[in-house]
Design a protein around this motif. Structure first.
Motif, short mmCIF file in Angstrom:
data_model
loop_
_atom_site.label_atom_id
_atom_site.label_comp_id
_atom_site.label_asym_id
_atom_site.label_seq_id
_atom_site.Cartn_x
_atom_site.Cartn_y
_atom_site.Cartn_z
N ILE A 161 0.78 -1.31 0.01
CA ILE A 161 0.02 0.18 0.11
C ILE A 161 0.81 1.23 -0.05
O ILE A 161 2.11 1.21 0.49
N THR A 162 0.36 2.42 -0.22
CA THR A 162 1.15 3.68 -0.15
C THR A 162 1.19 4.17 1.24
O THR A 162 0.17 3.65 2.00
N GLU A 163 1.99 4.97 1.29
CA GLU A 163 2.08 5.59 2.50
C GLU A 163 0.80 6.31 2.84
O GLU A 163 0.34 6.32 4.02
N ASN A 164 0.20 7.25 1.86
CA ASN A 164 -0.83 7.83 1.97
C ASN A 164 -2.03 6.82 2.41
O ASN A 164 -2.96 7.14 3.14
N GLU A 165 -2.17 5.79 1.70
CA GLU A 165 -3.37 4.85 2.12
C GLU A 165 -3.06 4.39 3.31
O GLU A 165 -3.94 4.16 4.12
N SER A 166 -1.67 4.04 3.96
CA SER A 166 -1.74 3.54 5.33
C SER A 166 -2.36 4.51 6.10
O SER A 166 -3.01 4.28 7.11
N LYS A 167 -1.98 5.99 6.04
CA LYS A 167 -2.54 6.95 6.94
C LYS A 167 -4.12 7.11 6.80
O LYS A 167 -4.75 7.06 7.84
N GLU A 168 -4.56 7.35 5.80
CA GLU A 168 -5.94 7.24 5.15
C GLU A 168 -6.67 6.15 6.06
O GLU A 168 -7.64 6.33 6.52
N PHE A 169 -6.15 4.82 5.97
CA PHE A 169 -6.80 3.81 6.16
C PHE A 169 -6.75 4.00 7.89
O PHE A 169 -7.80 3.75 8.48
N LEU A 170 -5.82 4.37 8.46
CA LEU A 170 -5.83 4.22 9.91
C LEU A 170 -6.49 5.53 10.59
O LEU A 170 -7.23 5.52 11.31
N ASN A 171 -6.53 6.74 9.85
CA ASN A 171 -7.49 7.76 10.29
C ASN A 171 -8.83 7.80 9.95
O ASN A 171 -9.62 8.17 10.85
N THR A 172 -9.25 7.25 8.68
CA THR A 172 -10.62 7.81 8.19
C THR A 172 -11.22 6.48 8.14
O THR A 172 -12.36 6.26 7.86
N GLY A 173 -10.41 5.30 8.14
CA GLY A 173 -11.33 4.07 8.00
C GLY A 173 -11.41 3.50 6.72
O GLY A 173 -12.49 2.75 6.42
N LYS A 174 -10.81 4.43 5.56
CA LYS A 174 -11.04 4.08 4.34
C LYS A 174 -10.78 2.49 4.13
O LYS A 174 -9.65 1.98 4.65
N ILE A 175 -11.90 1.91 3.12
CA ILE A 175 -11.21 0.60 2.92
C ILE A 175 -10.61 0.51 1.74
O ILE A 175 -11.09 1.01 0.55
#
Ligand code: ADP
Ligand code: MG
Length: 725
Positions: free
Chosen positions: A142-156
């Motif tokens: 995954i990208t670093e952004n995805e990792s952050k987004e994932f952890l912060n916004t719960g994006k799937i």
């Protein structure tokens, strides 16, 4: 760039000609194709833990898998003597952990570069140094952004299958995600709806465009679930539309002749039978008779356990039709079964002046040509055969009724072919296999159902016993004793060998052993699959004439064979057979008023009695599970005599998987739905579809325009659809 869905994927950013070519190789040419290339899995936030939590889990005794996100800190190829281990140190927002590989290390070495982010899934362990470790984990980049987004916004985060054609153009998890993201953002709004507005409203479901968007990039788990629901609904809805159309089409086609019932010859025929029909047979005949009398074609499924007497019901139906000057066919799945029907029916109807023909593959040329001629000229009224009946060169004079015996052996395709041989013949499909409700709503969903739910009186249930191989001498003694009372025995061996030569050899070896060593004082016959049907027929005839006490046989006798004096069946290596096959085999005996026996022979370790019917196999090894299932299967045979009960056990043991088999049945493939698990949804979709088709069978109403269009565009190839066009 052209702005519609037929745009080539080549024009999407970061695709270009090379990748476009790779996409094309896996069937993706346009933006539309790409929008319908759905993720195969998602990174699911609810399962994600950080490294400290995972350690707590482990300390509390947790043994399952977890998913964790992290960044590669360092990687090392470590040598231990001749072996190499690849170890990756990773870090998440709480601490450190490591992943190790013992095999394929070179490949992984190129994947895990310092600074890259990954999602890791596996069973964690604590090493003796107290490190959190994952061995051979599943992983997704995954990208670093995805990792952050994932952890912060719960994006799937979606993952796509990246076939090797795509990989070879350096397409990886995040590049394909980026390309599809672009396509979804730019184009998904243009996807045209394929369900009518009133259905969307009634069922409270998403539009297709919303659903596609959310299946690729769901904002919440709820939205993802709703979107998947919509896709399943749509699939099942159109499936059921086809079923409904076919049902109504068959019903609505008026045909010229409604058959008359000629009571006199029928009464005469019934009084010539050696038995009285059971109430269940009479009830079913009443249902069939009403169909025959009406000018709407019959399309009926006749269900009745092995030995319940379906053949006679079919024969009486064929007589009604013959007495009206029309022809009937009965199609059987095997040659000996067809031959058996032929011999019996011939004898029974001769007295009424009704003529019978037989069509079987491998028949003598002259006989076959005569039969074809008689069928074409209307010389014969009842025609019996195998799938030779649906070959192209067979022309019927006036086909009024088509009976299909043991339907579970034939697919919808054969059924349809046979139906096409007549203008609109009545159709009676017979099966001994109980049909689960899911199937009666789908593949058999266009048929009316009649059930023979009663066995002829004075039938005693077959006594079934389970014996280990070490008890075989007792079994031979039993056969010998019973032979003195006039009992005949089927001695069945499973087919183990694939090759014809070996099969023949195995059958002959068993035959020789039995004849020379085990039962030298009895008369022994042999039948096997490598004989042509005339040879098989001779053997069966001799057996019926009591020329043998024992018939050594492969499973060729499985379906439909009826020899009333054979009252013992011994099934060797019974553990090799499935339940429905065992039930069919056992159904070969118990066809008279004498007590019949079924002896199941297995390895000694399986000859265990149990009352346990636990289907929870969670903590067993694959071998233990197999053994357990085998013992349950064999015990079910001891406990149950009815095919319905056995089918239920079977379904639980096997799971729904292979029951449906849409591919070979010629039905549309389901990508999202699963008729077993989505049963409630199937019912809903069916109701919705039938409501529409019953009100507007030609689909000319304005609000159903979309249904008509979608059916035409997507299902014109389907066998069900072609039946209605
Ligand atoms: P299946 O339903 O398995 O095809 P069959 O039609 O082969 O069963 O019938 C099994 C046997 O039962 C045959 O020998 C048939 O003649 C006999 N039979 C059919 N109906 C009756 C009845 N009402 N009473 C007694 N025997 C019957
Ligand atoms: Mg039968």
């Amino acid at each position: 760039m052209p702005d519609n869905l037929s745009t080539s994927v080549q024009y999407l950013k970061s695709v270009g000609p090379k990748r476009a070519e790779a996409f094309s190789k896996i069937g993706i040419n346009t933006v539309r194709d790409l929008l319908f290339y759905f993720p195969t899995k998602y990174l699911d936030r609810s399962n994600i833990l950080n490294s400290v939590k995972v350690v707590q889990y482990l300390i509390n005794g947790y043994e399952g898998e977890v998913t964790i996100l992290g960044k590669v800190v360092s990687n090392d190829l470590i040598r231990y003597g001749r072996k190499q281990i690849f170890k990756v140190r990773m870090k998440d927002n709480a601490g450190f952990f490591e992943c190790v590989w013992f095999q394929g290390v070179k490949y992984f070495k190129d994947v895990f570069n310092e600074g890259d982010h990954f999602a890791i899934s596996a069973k964690p362990v604590l090493t003796k140094y107290g490190n959190l470790q994952f061995a051979h984990p599943d992983f997704d980049r995954i990208t670093e952004n995805e990792s952050k987004e994932f952890l912060n916004t719960g994006k799937i985060i979606p993952f796509y299958r990246i076939k090797k054609e795509l990989r070879s153009t350096n397409l990886g998890d995040f590049s394909i995600r980026k390309i599809i993201h672009q396509a979804v953002e730019t184009f998904s709004g243009q996807i045209r709806e394929t369900l009518p507005a009133h259905i969307l409203e009634e069922q409270k479901i998403n539009t297709l465009s919303e659903a596609v968007h959310n299946i690729h990039f769901p904002e919440t788990q709820q939205k993802l679930d709703d979107s998947l629901y919509r896709m399943k609904f749509e699939e099942l809805f159109y499936f059921e539309c086809l079923v409904a159309l076919r049902k109504i089409f068959i019903k609505q086609k008026r045909k010229g002749a409604a058959f008359k019932i000629h009571s006199e010859p029928l009464k005469k025929f019934l009084s010539s039978l050696p038995f009285k029909l059971t109430n269940a047979q009479l009830k079913v005949l009443g249902e069939i008779r009403r169909d025959l009398e009406s000018n709407q074609p019959m399309n009926r499924l006749l269900q009745g356990d092995v030995g319940s007497g379906k053949t006679i019901v079919a024969l009486i139906s064929m007589l009604i039709v013959a007495l009206n000057g029309y022809q009937s066919v009965i199609m059987a799945p095997t040659e000996i079964l067809a031959d058996q029907h032929y011999k019996r029916i011939l004898k029974m109807v001769e007295q009424l002046g009704i003529k019978v023909s037989c069509l079987i593959g491998g028949q003598k040329k002259s006989g076959r040509e005569q039969a074809l001629l008689d069928i074409r000229n209307g010389e014969t009224q009842i025609i019996i055969g195998t799938h030779a009946l649906i070959e192209e060169n067979v022309e019927y004079y006036k086909l009024g009724l088509a009976v299909i015996d043991e339907q579970h052996r034939f697919g919808v395709v054969q059924r349809t072919k046979l139906i096409r041989k007549g203008i609109q013949p009545d159709v009676l499909v017979m099966t001994a296999t109980p049909i689960p409700r899911t199937l009666s709503m789908t593949i058999y969903g266009d048929l009316d159902v009649s059930v023979i739910d009663e066995m002829p009186i004075n039938r005693k249930p077959v006594k079934t016993v389970l014996r280990g191989e070490s008890k075989l001498p007792d079994v031979y003694n039993f056969i010998r004793d019973k032979a003195k009372e006039g009992y005949q025995t089927f001695l069945v061996y499973p087919l183990v060998e694939e090759s014809e030569k070996l099969e023949l050899k195995a059958a002959e070896t068993h035959f020789k052993e039995i004849k020379e060593f085990y039962l030298p004082d009895l008369k022994i016959g042999l039948i096997h699959g490598r004989m042509n049907w005339q040879q098989k027929e001779n053997v069966m005839f001799d057996f019926a004439q009591k020329k043998f006490d024992v018939l050594v046989s492969t499973t060729v006798i499985e379906v439909g064979i009826d020899i009333p004096d054979a009252n013992i069946i011994v099934i060797n290596d019974a553990f090799r057979f499935g339940l429905s096959q065992l039930h069919q085999l056992r159904g070969r005996v118990g066809r008279s008023d004498k007590q019949a026996y079924c002896v199941l022979i297995t390895k000694d370790e399986f000859a265990v009695k149990t009352n346990q019917y636990s289907f929870n196999f969670e903590y067993l090894s694959p071998e233990q599970i197999e053994k357990h299932k085998t013992i349950i299967r064999l015990n079910a045979m001891l406990k149950y005599n009815s095919g319905f009960d056995l089918a239920e056990v079977d379904l639980k043991l096997r799971g729904p998987g292979d029951l449906f088999g849409t591919k070979q049945s010629g039905l549309p493939e389901l990508k999202f739905a699963d008729v077993m698990n989505d049963f409630d949804l199937l019912s809903k979709a069916r109701d919705a579809a039938f409501k529409i088709i019953e009100h507007d069978p030609s689909l000319t109403g304005e609000k159903n325009f979309i249904v008509r269009k979608t059916l035409k565009e997507n299902f014109s190839e389907s066998i069900l659809f072609s039946q209605t066009a």
